[in-house]
Design an enzyme around this catalytic site. Sequence first.
Site, mmCIF file in Angstrom:
data_model
loop_
_atom_site.group_PDB
_atom_site.id
_atom_site.type_symbol
_atom_site.label_atom_id
_atom_site.label_comp_id
_atom_site.label_asym_id
_atom_site.label_seq_id
_atom_site.Cartn_x
_atom_site.Cartn_y
_atom_site.Cartn_z
ATOM 1 N N ASP A 14 -12.615 -26.384 21.798
ATOM 2 C CA ASP A 14 -12.042 -27.720 22.001
ATOM 3 C C ASP A 14 -10.531 -27.704 22.212
ATOM 4 O O ASP A 14 -10.021 -28.349 23.121
ATOM 5 C CB ASP A 14 -12.365 -28.633 20.807
ATOM 6 C CG ASP A 14 -13.801 -29.144 20.872
ATOM 7 O OD1 ASP A 14 -14.398 -29.101 21.961
ATOM 8 O OD2 ASP A 14 -14.322 -29.559 19.820
ATOM 9 N N ARG A 95 -3.926 -30.588 6.221
ATOM 10 C CA ARG A 95 -3.514 -31.357 7.409
ATOM 11 C C ARG A 95 -2.060 -31.796 7.407
ATOM 12 O O ARG A 95 -1.370 -31.642 8.417
ATOM 13 C CB ARG A 95 -4.439 -32.562 7.617
ATOM 14 C CG ARG A 95 -5.903 -32.229 7.908
ATOM 15 C CD ARG A 95 -6.072 -31.068 8.838
ATOM 16 N NE ARG A 95 -7.439 -30.931 9.319
ATOM 17 C CZ ARG A 95 -7.903 -29.841 9.909
ATOM 18 N NH1 ARG A 95 -7.116 -28.792 10.092
ATOM 19 N NH2 ARG A 95 -9.148 -29.782 10.323
ATOM 20 N N ASP A 124 -9.356 -36.421 9.475
ATOM 21 C CA ASP A 124 -8.275 -35.517 9.854
ATOM 22 C C ASP A 124 -7.294 -36.146 10.842
ATOM 23 O O ASP A 124 -6.091 -35.966 10.745
ATOM 24 C CB ASP A 124 -8.854 -34.210 10.410
ATOM 25 C CG ASP A 124 -9.495 -33.372 9.308
ATOM 26 O OD1 ASP A 124 -9.046 -33.497 8.148
ATOM 27 O OD2 ASP A 124 -10.430 -32.609 9.590
ATOM 28 N N SER A 175 -19.574 -27.806 11.841
ATOM 29 C CA SER A 175 -18.138 -27.933 12.010
ATOM 30 C C SER A 175 -17.511 -27.422 10.714
ATOM 31 O O SER A 175 -17.827 -27.909 9.629
ATOM 32 C CB SER A 175 -17.780 -29.399 12.252
ATOM 33 O OG SER A 175 -16.401 -29.559 12.070
HETATM 34 N N1 ARG Z 1 -14.657 -34.242 4.752
HETATM 35 C C1 ARG Z 1 -13.589 -33.369 4.492
HETATM 36 C C2 ARG Z 1 -12.283 -34.090 4.562
HETATM 37 O O1 ARG Z 1 -12.214 -35.154 5.085
HETATM 38 C C3 ARG Z 1 -13.620 -32.161 5.352
HETATM 39 C C4 ARG Z 1 -13.344 -32.349 6.805
HETATM 40 C C5 ARG Z 1 -13.584 -31.055 7.473
HETATM 41 N N2 ARG Z 1 -13.171 -31.031 8.819
HETATM 42 C C6 ARG Z 1 -13.854 -30.336 9.733
HETATM 43 N N3 ARG Z 1 -13.361 -30.298 10.920
HETATM 44 N N4 ARG Z 1 -14.952 -29.716 9.457
HETATM 45 O O2 ARG Z 1 -11.294 -33.619 4.107
#
Ligand code: ARG
Length: 410
Positions: A14, A95, A124, A175
Amino acid sequence: MADKVVLAYSGGLDTSVAIRWINENYHMDVVTLTADLGGEKRDMPSIREKAVNVGAVKALVVDAKELFVRHFVFPALRADALYEGQYPLATALGRPLIAKLLVDAAAEEGASAVAHGCTGKGNDQVRFDVTVCALAPHLKIIAPAREWGMTREETIAYAQRHGIPVPVTAESPYSIDENLWGRSIECGVLEDPWAEPPEEVFSWTSSPKDAPDKPCYVEIGFERGIPISLDGREMDGVALIQELNQVAGEHGVGRIDHVENRLIGIKSREIYEAPAATTLLVAHKALEAMTLTKDQLRFKEKVASEYADLMYNGLWFTALHRDIAAYVESTQRHVTGTVRVKLLKGNASVVGRKSPKSLYSFRLATYDKGDEFDQSASLGFIHIWGLPVKIQAQIQGVEQTDDPLGEDKK
Ligand code: ARG
């Protein structure tokens, strides 16, 4: 000269497509930035090469492990931050740091925008965008995967059309995001909250049923709430977390299965692996139980849940966080000592703790010889503590005793 944008680049499909897509749709030069927060081992030289081959004008790589641990992970540990009581926040803590690195690189490179590969459905994107708003409100934010409206197949076709390497092996249906504090796994069969996670989603932890039958004991030394040693060996934070991920992971510790509330309003089923985080969080809480007063503990627990929400919701770089962080820091001034944790078949249990600042007093607690607690003083205490209860019973009558379970009203 074209305008520049700094793109957070993982090296995956991506974000590789994003380089080309930004060139085409925004006519901007793309500088990529790949941050190492201690997740999976990645071959950084080949990630840089790939970025440039796909069309980046420059590819930056930053080792941010130490920054991550010092400024994000340990403050969260000191706060006992667990989102909804379960998730140690690995991705959520990573992040804002990556966004900060993007902003710094944008200043350095004279870029007018930053970009990331998040979709429009997750947390994110919020964490990236809000951090950029807080640190550099003049920067434009580009999120190709939120804008391009391509399906998976269309993204692959786009890559093929533009000579962008597409992984030959069948791509994982999951993911995944990883850093030192944990591994987050979503999508695929996990989207059925009734389905047990297949063993293949786990890579940091052994299945508890296959983990060694013999327990492993670790002794974690803390100074002012920060872990500084493992089994008596002083270690820097990064090495300590890496080693604990290894050891606790072998014993199956740190698997979390959580249906969580995303900020954007949907519930999602997430699997986490966080062996070091799980172990350090129980150890840290055990040391606090020994070194903080009851009132401090009660209040700090409320703050912990606020703090976790703040982290989860992308509000790291905010005034409220700054205030709360100062409170948390203050609470840790006596949280020094050692905690002994037993790792066995998926469990991390605290079995011992000691501290030079311990508020636990053997002389007061013991029922044996040496007891210095004045039991006769309890009489006066209870007389006053129970006074309002007694007066009420005397004046308004005895309540609830003849029907304690409300049986008559059924
Ligand atoms: N749900 C978790 C959070 O919001 C993990 C997100 C994981 N991101 C991913 N691209 N798999 O922090």
